[in-house]
Design a protein around this motif. Structure first.
Motif, PDB file in Angstrom:
ATOM      1  N   SER A 145       0.814  -1.207   0.000  1.00  0.00           N
ATOM      2  CA  SER A 145       0.000   0.000   0.000  1.00  0.00           C
ATOM      3  C   SER A 145       0.851   1.261   0.000  1.00  0.00           C
ATOM      4  O   SER A 145       2.058   1.241   0.262  1.00  0.00           O
ATOM      5  N   VAL A 146       0.194   2.384  -0.263  1.00  0.00           N
ATOM      6  CA  VAL A 146       0.857   3.675  -0.242  1.00  0.00           C
ATOM      7  C   VAL A 146       1.367   3.991   1.162  1.00  0.00           C
ATOM      8  O   VAL A 146       2.463   4.527   1.329  1.00  0.00           O
ATOM      9  N   LYS A 147       0.587   3.669   2.179  1.00  0.00           N
ATOM     10  CA  LYS A 147       1.015   3.995   3.543  1.00  0.00           C
ATOM     11  C   LYS A 147       2.263   3.212   3.927  1.00  0.00           C
ATOM     12  O   LYS A 147       3.112   3.708   4.675  1.00  0.00           O
ATOM     13  N   THR A 148       2.410   1.995   3.412  1.00  0.00           N
ATOM     14  CA  THR A 148       3.617   1.217   3.695  1.00  0.00           C
ATOM     15  C   THR A 148       4.840   1.893   3.083  1.00  0.00           C
ATOM     16  O   THR A 148       5.920   1.910   3.683  1.00  0.00           O
ATOM     17  N   TYR A 149       4.670   2.474   1.901  1.00  0.00           N
ATOM     18  CA  TYR A 149       5.776   3.178   1.240  1.00  0.00           C
ATOM     19  C   TYR A 149       6.291   4.316   2.121  1.00  0.00           C
ATOM     20  O   TYR A 149       7.500   4.447   2.347  1.00  0.00           O
ATOM     21  N   PHE A 176      23.758  -0.421  10.221  1.00  0.00           N
ATOM     22  CA  PHE A 176      24.284  -0.712   8.887  1.00  0.00           C
ATOM     23  C   PHE A 176      23.488  -1.835   8.225  1.00  0.00           C
ATOM     24  O   PHE A 176      23.144  -1.765   7.043  1.00  0.00           O
ATOM     25  N   GLU A 177      23.180  -2.878   9.000  1.00  0.00           N
ATOM     26  CA  GLU A 177      22.434  -4.010   8.463  1.00  0.00           C
ATOM     27  C   GLU A 177      20.927  -3.744   8.445  1.00  0.00           C
ATOM     28  O   GLU A 177      20.229  -4.184   7.528  1.00  0.00           O
ATOM     29  N   ALA A 178      20.423  -3.047   9.462  1.00  0.00           N
ATOM     30  CA  ALA A 178      18.974  -2.798   9.542  1.00  0.00           C
ATOM     31  C   ALA A 178      18.478  -1.967   8.362  1.00  0.00           C
ATOM     32  O   ALA A 178      17.319  -2.103   7.944  1.00  0.00           O
ATOM     33  N   MET A 179      19.338  -1.115   7.803  1.00  0.00           N
ATOM     34  CA  MET A 179      18.934  -0.305   6.652  1.00  0.00           C
ATOM     35  C   MET A 179      18.530  -1.154   5.452  1.00  0.00           C
ATOM     36  O   MET A 179      17.787  -0.707   4.581  1.00  0.00           O
ATOM     37  N   LEU A 180      19.053  -2.370   5.398  1.00  0.00           N
ATOM     38  CA  LEU A 180      18.740  -3.237   4.263  1.00  0.00           C
ATOM     39  C   LEU A 180      17.250  -3.548   4.185  1.00  0.00           C
ATOM     40  O   LEU A 180      16.709  -3.737   3.089  1.00  0.00           O
ATOM     41  N   ILE A 181      16.587  -3.617   5.333  1.00  0.00           N
ATOM     42  CA  ILE A 181      15.195  -4.073   5.353  1.00  0.00           C
ATOM     43  C   ILE A 181      14.271  -3.112   4.609  1.00  0.00           C
ATOM     44  O   ILE A 181      13.574  -3.515   3.669  1.00  0.00           O
ATOM     45  N   PRO A 182      14.222  -1.814   4.989  1.00  0.00           N
ATOM     46  CA  PRO A 182      13.327  -0.919   4.238  1.00  0.00           C
ATOM     47  C   PRO A 182      13.730  -0.753   2.784  1.00  0.00           C
ATOM     48  O   PRO A 182      12.870  -0.647   1.905  1.00  0.00           O
ATOM     49  N   VAL A 183      15.044  -0.761   2.506  1.00  0.00           N
ATOM     50  CA  VAL A 183      15.469  -0.601   1.112  1.00  0.00           C
ATOM     51  C   VAL A 183      15.037  -1.805   0.282  1.00  0.00           C
ATOM     52  O   VAL A 183      14.564  -1.655  -0.853  1.00  0.00           O
ATOM     53  N   LEU A 212      11.374  -1.385  -0.402  1.00  0.00           N
ATOM     54  CA  LEU A 212      11.106  -0.264  -1.305  1.00  0.00           C
ATOM     55  C   LEU A 212      11.382  -0.648  -2.757  1.00  0.00           C
ATOM     56  O   LEU A 212      10.627  -0.296  -3.665  1.00  0.00           O
ATOM     57  N   ILE A 213      12.474  -1.382  -2.978  1.00  0.00           N
ATOM     58  CA  ILE A 213      12.784  -1.816  -4.341  1.00  0.00           C
ATOM     59  C   ILE A 213      11.853  -2.947  -4.758  1.00  0.00           C
ATOM     60  O   ILE A 213      11.260  -2.928  -5.841  1.00  0.00           O
ATOM     61  N   GLY A 214      11.730  -3.955  -3.895  1.00  0.00           N
ATOM     62  CA  GLY A 214      10.996  -5.162  -4.255  1.00  0.00           C
ATOM     63  C   GLY A 214       9.494  -4.994  -4.333  1.00  0.00           C
ATOM     64  O   GLY A 214       8.821  -5.769  -5.024  1.00  0.00           O
ATOM     65  N   SER A 215       8.949  -3.999  -3.645  1.00  0.00           N
ATOM     66  CA  SER A 215       7.492  -3.818  -3.636  1.00  0.00           C
ATOM     67  C   SER A 215       7.007  -2.687  -4.533  1.00  0.00           C
ATOM     68  O   SER A 215       5.861  -2.691  -4.955  1.00  0.00           O
ATOM     69  N   ALA A 225      19.033   0.811  -9.410  1.00  0.00           N
ATOM     70  CA  ALA A 225      18.634   2.136  -9.889  1.00  0.00           C
ATOM     71  C   ALA A 225      17.575   2.038 -10.973  1.00  0.00           C
ATOM     72  O   ALA A 225      16.619   2.822 -11.006  1.00  0.00           O
ATOM     73  N   GLN A 226      17.718   1.087 -11.865  1.00  0.00           N
ATOM     74  CA  GLN A 226      16.771   0.950 -12.961  1.00  0.00           C
ATOM     75  C   GLN A 226      15.385   0.553 -12.475  1.00  0.00           C
ATOM     76  O   GLN A 226      14.381   0.958 -13.042  1.00  0.00           O
ATOM     77  N   GLN A 227      15.328  -0.234 -11.386  1.00  0.00           N
ATOM     78  CA  GLN A 227      14.051  -0.774 -10.924  1.00  0.00           C
ATOM     79  C   GLN A 227      13.415   0.013  -9.794  1.00  0.00           C
ATOM     80  O   GLN A 227      12.200   0.017  -9.639  1.00  0.00           O
ATOM     81  N   ALA A 228      14.187   0.692  -8.963  1.00  0.00           N
ATOM     82  CA  ALA A 228      13.649   1.357  -7.773  1.00  0.00           C
ATOM     83  C   ALA A 228      12.821   2.576  -8.144  1.00  0.00           C
ATOM     84  O   ALA A 228      13.084   3.246  -9.153  1.00  0.00           O
ATOM     85  N   PRO A 229      11.802   2.901  -7.333  1.00  0.00           N
ATOM     86  CA  PRO A 229      11.082   4.168  -7.535  1.00  0.00           C
ATOM     87  C   PRO A 229      12.026   5.341  -7.305  1.00  0.00           C
ATOM     88  O   PRO A 229      12.938   5.265  -6.468  1.00  0.00           O
ATOM     89  N   ALA A 230      11.817   6.423  -8.036  1.00  0.00           N
ATOM     90  CA  ALA A 230      12.771   7.533  -8.035  1.00  0.00           C
ATOM     91  C   ALA A 230      12.983   8.119  -6.644  1.00  0.00           C
ATOM     92  O   ALA A 230      14.111   8.445  -6.267  1.00  0.00           O
ATOM     93  N   GLY A 231      11.910   8.261  -5.852  1.00  0.00           N
ATOM     94  CA  GLY A 231      12.055   8.847  -4.523  1.00  0.00           C
ATOM     95  C   GLY A 231      12.961   8.016  -3.633  1.00  0.00           C
ATOM     96  O   GLY A 231      13.883   8.530  -2.985  1.00  0.00           O
ATOM     97  N   ALA A 232      12.719   6.716  -3.595  1.00  0.00           N
ATOM     98  CA  ALA A 232      13.571   5.837  -2.796  1.00  0.00           C
ATOM     99  C   ALA A 232      14.989   5.835  -3.323  1.00  0.00           C
ATOM    100  O   ALA A 232      15.960   5.761  -2.555  1.00  0.00           O
ATOM    101  N   LEU A 233      15.130   5.948  -4.638  1.00  0.00           N
ATOM    102  CA  LEU A 233      16.454   5.937  -5.253  1.00  0.00           C
ATOM    103  C   LEU A 233      17.288   7.138  -4.819  1.00  0.00           C
ATOM    104  O   LEU A 233      18.506   7.034  -4.668  1.00  0.00           O
TER     105      LEU A 233
END
Length: 526
Positions: A120-124, A151-158, A161-164, A256-264
């Motif tokens: 959902s949008v709210k999850t983003y 350092f490792e926890a940052m992987l989860i939201p990223v 963000l890319i995969g969803s 970069a090619q797949q991620a939404p621009a804002g997250a990128l």
């Protein structure tokens, strides 16, 4: 106010904001966006207030906090910022609200391509706020184990963000990003845990007390040279992947090619700086001897990244991949400045981290706006945009020119400092790196000419110019790029004391200026 836990509060605010956004009703998307924006603006205001209280002539680390977290293993919730960490925290909190504004209506469009979002949008927006909390934490951590956790926890939201919310091959890009990062994180974890017994002090007859992960104590240890080299490699490889440097860079163009621009914007503009920040903070100061031992090889890879990234950028047909490869080249400049180990080069590298974040952030936001309108990231699908969307074309030109370090725009100052500082000690790498100046002019100007110049492409006819919201998102970044291009001194005043402390730790002094033969023979003239 001196005892106020600034950093803990700044970490907690976006984390709690993410939880609040997560429990809001899914139907209230407007409220979700407003809450996310409000929280991010509150965090930015708090960070600005904290920055105003930072004393450039005071102790190196300020706003320090230290609480026992896992006392059995010497782990602390220890926070503090020096000049370099402070400017990177500022970069993070400035970009987040602008990314939220830019993503206001695009969070459900999967980066502007016709692929439904998985969540959902709210999850983003909750993921963006969670990522902000972790970005502040990773730059503020002064306990090495706590730094590793962030350092490792940052992987989860990223990853989500890319995969969803990414494009058609988002799952592949997200998994590739995760695997590369986890591999580097595993090497770093081994090195972090290895530090613990090394830091244990003798107690009684033949016994050892608890070790520690506090940076202040680890940075004063004398480690066996062979052990230090292995530890250095564990940290450096993890940071090289995060940066990313050639040859461990291949996850970035796909992401970069797949991620939404804002997250990128946050991935390339801020997260990747954790790699270069880690090199400057931990590699050099925890393992100074090993850092000098590895310098010739690191400089070689830095120059390779500079030239390779620029060359590949020229041949790209996808806007996002092109900007990603330019970033690989820019990260090479940052690493070059760090390992040149001169005041000018390291100050330039630290400033480059900030300037690159704004410059690349502007490019990715504008590319995102273009993709939303044209539903394509292919350069060949554009043409003549400046005739139908002049404000979009104008801001794209300024952002692009900052990417080639045009004088008067902020990256020029940092790149100039890196060049001059590197040339003072390592002339050959500095000279080779200048090739990228020519290559940058090629890939930026050619990209602009193909997308903005010429006759209006069929698909670009009727393209709308920037809306008020989009101008509000991109305007402050363009203003910062111009302001820092003419007046970077406030940031340098904050950065320089920290850089000087780093050079003292690695026992490096700036090379004496060379004296020409005529002056040496005849003496200085009155």
């Amino acid at each position: 106010m001196e005892d106020f836990p600034w950093l803990s509060v700044l970490i907690a605010l976006p984390a709690l904001g993410a939880l609040l956004v997560g429990v809001l009703p899914r139907a209230g998307e407007a409220l979700v966006k407003q809450v996310a924006l409000g929280v991010s603006l509150l965090v930015a205001a708090g960070t600005v207030a904290m920055t105003a209280a930072f004393d450039t002539g005071g102790p190196r680390f300020q706003f320090e906090e230290k609480y026992d977290w896992i006392p059995q293993f010497g782990v602390h919730w220890a926070l503090g910022v020096d000049g370099v960490a402070l400017v990177l925290v500022l970069l993070s909190v400035i970009l987040v609200p602008l990314v939220i504004l830019a993503s206001w209506n695009e969070a459900d469009r999967s980066g502007g391509v016709d692929v439904p979002a998985k969540r959902s949008v709210k999850t983003y927006f909750a993921l963006l706020l969670a990522l902000e909390a972790m970005m502040i934490g990773v730059f503020a951590a002064t306990d090495v184990f706590l730094f590793y956790v962030f350092f490792e926890a940052m992987l989860i939201p990223v990853y989500f963000l890319i995969g969803s919310y990414g494009g058609a091959q988002r799952s592949y890009a997200a998994v590739k990003f995760l695997l590369y990062s986890l591999f580097g994180g595993l090497l770093m974890l081994v090195a972090v845990l290895w530090l613990y017994p090394l830091s244990a002090k003798p107690v009684g007859e033949g016994g050892l007390g608890h070790g520690t992960f506090l940076f202040s104590e680890l940075s004063t240890m004398d480690i066996d040279p062979t052990t230090a080299k292995w530890l250095f490699l564990g940290f450096f490889i993890a940071f090289a992947i995060k940066a990313p440097m050639v040859p461990v860079h291949t996850w970035l163009p796909d992401a970069a090619q797949q991620a939404p621009a804002g997250a990128l914007v946050l991935i390339v503009g801020v997260l990747d700086k954790v790699g270069t920040y880690g090199m400057l903070r931990f590699c050099l100061e925890l393992f100074p001897g090993a850092s000098k031992w590895a310098t010739p090889v690191v400089l070689g890879f830095a120059v390779l990244s500079i030239v390779y990234g620029a060359v590949l950028a020229i041949g790209q047909v996808d806007l996002k991949r092109l900007v990603a490869y330019t970033s690989i080249s820019h990260f090479g400049f940052i690493v070059l400045g760090i390992f040149a180990m001169t005041t000018a080069a390291q100050s330039g590298a630290a400033l480059y981290m900030v300037n690159h974040g704004f410059s690349t952030g502007a490019l990715f936001l504008l590319v995102g706006f273009m993709i939303v309108r044209r539903r394509s990231a292919r350069i060949g699908d554009y043409g003549g945009v400046q005739k139908v969307a002049p404000v979009l074309a104008g801001t794209f030109l300024v952002a692009g020119l900052s990417g080639l370090s045009l004088p008067g725009l902020s990256p020029f100052v940092s790149e100039f400092l890196v060049f001059t500082g590197t040339f003072a000690r390592y002339k050959v790498p500095a000279v080779i790196a200048t090739i990228a100046i020519v290559l940058a002019a090629i890939y930026i100007l050619w990209m602009y000419q193909r997308t903005m110049g010429g006759p209006v492409a069929e698909g670009a006819k009727g393209m709308k110019d920037l809306s008020g919201r989009e101008k509000l998102a991109i305007g402050p970044i363009i203003a910062i790029i111009i302001a820092l291009g003419f007046f970077p001194q406030p940031l340098l005043n904050v950065i320089n004391p920290s850089v000087e402390k780093t050079l003292v730790r690695v026992d490096q002094r700036d090379p004496a200026p060379e004296i020409t033969g005529n002056v040496a023979e005849n003496g200085a003239r009155p």
